[in-house]
Design an enzyme around this catalytic site. Structure first.
Site, PDB file in Angstrom:
ATOM      1  N   ASP A 287       0.875  -1.157   0.000  1.00  0.00           N
ATOM      2  CA  ASP A 287       0.000   0.000   0.000  1.00  0.00           C
ATOM      3  C   ASP A 287       0.929   1.229   0.000  1.00  0.00           C
ATOM      4  OD1 ASP A 287      -2.324   1.666   0.452  1.00  0.00           O
ATOM      5  OD2 ASP A 287      -1.626   1.825   2.522  1.00  0.00           O
TER       6      ASP A 287
ATOM      7  N   ASP B 199      -0.083   5.022   0.786  1.00  0.00           N
ATOM      8  CA  ASP B 199      -0.322   6.009   1.853  1.00  0.00           C
ATOM      9  C   ASP B 199      -0.260   5.333   3.216  1.00  0.00           C
ATOM     10  OD1 ASP B 199      -0.810   7.969  -0.071  1.00  0.00           O
ATOM     11  OD2 ASP B 199      -2.957   7.562  -0.134  1.00  0.00           O
TER      12      ASP B 199
HETATM   13  C1  BG6 Z   1      -5.787   5.912  -0.081  1.00  0.00           C
HETATM   14  C2  BG6 Z   1      -5.795   6.771   1.150  1.00  0.00           C
HETATM   15  O1  BG6 Z   1      -4.505   5.482  -0.356  1.00  0.00           O
HETATM   16  O2  BG6 Z   1      -6.268   6.647  -1.206  1.00  0.00           O
HETATM   17  C3  BG6 Z   1      -7.189   7.334   1.380  1.00  0.00           C
HETATM   18  O3  BG6 Z   1      -5.403   5.999   2.272  1.00  0.00           O
HETATM   19  C4  BG6 Z   1      -7.636   8.068   0.141  1.00  0.00           C
HETATM   20  O4  BG6 Z   1      -7.170   8.195   2.495  1.00  0.00           O
HETATM   21  C5  BG6 Z   1      -7.592   7.140  -1.059  1.00  0.00           C
HETATM   22  O5  BG6 Z   1      -8.984   8.543   0.302  1.00  0.00           O
HETATM   23  C6  BG6 Z   1      -8.015   7.812  -2.359  1.00  0.00           C
HETATM   24  O6  BG6 Z   1      -7.064   8.795  -2.676  1.00  0.00           O
HETATM   25  P1  BG6 Z   1      -7.215   9.807  -3.883  1.00  0.00           P
HETATM   26  O7  BG6 Z   1      -5.825  10.370  -4.044  1.00  0.00           O
HETATM   27  O8  BG6 Z   1      -7.654   9.038  -5.092  1.00  0.00           O
HETATM   28  O9  BG6 Z   1      -8.219  10.825  -3.496  1.00  0.00           O
HETATM   29 MG    MG Z   2      -2.711   3.169   3.521  1.00  0.00          MG
END
Ligand code: BG6
Ligand code: MG
Length: 226
Positions: free
Chosen positions: A11, A13
């Site tokens: 993963d 984030d």
């Molecule tokens: C995930 C995060 O990786 O991506 C979430 O942990 C986030 O918090 C999700 O909402 C979607 O991200 P994005 O950049 O497409 O808005």
């Molecule tokens: Mg994550």
């Protein structure tokens, strides 16, 4: 654990870099503008879930039109993309590069499986996009975490199977997704006691990737699945 591990899926984030804070700031700015209450605690529930599901959770049952929902998501993403400008290779979390090096040296395939539609941008800003054999992101599948689809899609791109692959995740939704897909799981719990419970279901739980050596992880997995 009889199976041979031949791939790792990370993963993004909260595992490779800590963009949760930037997501928080972007959602917070939008929420403040709209007069919606939104705290750091609320933000924890958005970890790992899609932009749409994040908005649903943030709204806490408040009903809005689809047009408004699209506007709110677009605005939040604009703020988030602006914040991503500040990201550099210094934002790679401790231990992540060393683990990628070890895994690559051991001949494992490497991938990212992230719900984010900004995953390519983040990996490019971190300077590590070329380290991965596949990148699964928020555009690749319809059903995002906790559905197993994204990790299965990513494993397919690698040409590997869940029973030969470890998923590294910091979110409850991500651990559930990986387990539903039949993957081995390493939960990244962080150091904040109040939120460590989110990955307790993982086969192996680590606070972070610092000092996370491949051989130790394989040994711990073996014991967990013995
Ligand atoms: C995930 C995060 O990786 O991506 C979430 O942990 C986030 O918090 C999700 O909402 C979607 O991200 P994005 O950049 O497409 O808005
Ligand atoms: Mg994550």
């Amino acid at each position: 654990m009889a199976a041979q591990i031949n791939a790792l899926i990370f993963d993004l984030d909260g595992v490779i870099t800590d963009t949760a804070e930037l997501h928080y700031q972007a959602w917070k700015q939008m929420s403040d503008e709209e007069g919606y209450p939104f705290t750091r605690d609320d933000n924890e529930a958005l970890r790992g879930v899609s932009r749409r599901e994040s908005l649903n959770r943030l709204l806490k049952g408040r009903v809005i039109t689809e047009e408004k929902a699209l506007d709110l998501m677009e605005r939040k993403n604009r703020y988030y993309v602006d914040l991503l400008e500040t990201i550099t290779p210094a934002n790679i979390l401790p231990g992540a590069l060393a683990l990628l090096d070890e895994a690559e040296a051991a001949g494992l395939k490497l991938a990212v499986g992230s719900a984010s539609r900004n995953a390519h941008t983040v990996l490019t800003k971190l300077g590590i996009i070329d380290r991965f054999d596949a990148v699964g992101d928020g555009y690749c599948v319809v059903h995002t975490k906790p559905a197993p689809d994204l990790f299965l899609w990513t494993a397919g791109r690698l040409g590997t199977y869940p029973q030969n692959t470890i998923v590294f995740e910091d979110a409850e939704a991500g651990i559930e997704a990986a387990q539903r897909g039949g993957f081995f799981t390493v939960g990244i719990a962080g150091h904040d006691q109040s939120v460590q419970g989110r990955v307790t279901n993982a086969d192996v739980v680590l606070p972070d990737l610092a000092q996370a050596h491949l051989a130790d992880i394989l040994e711990k997995l073996k014991k967990a699945r013995a």
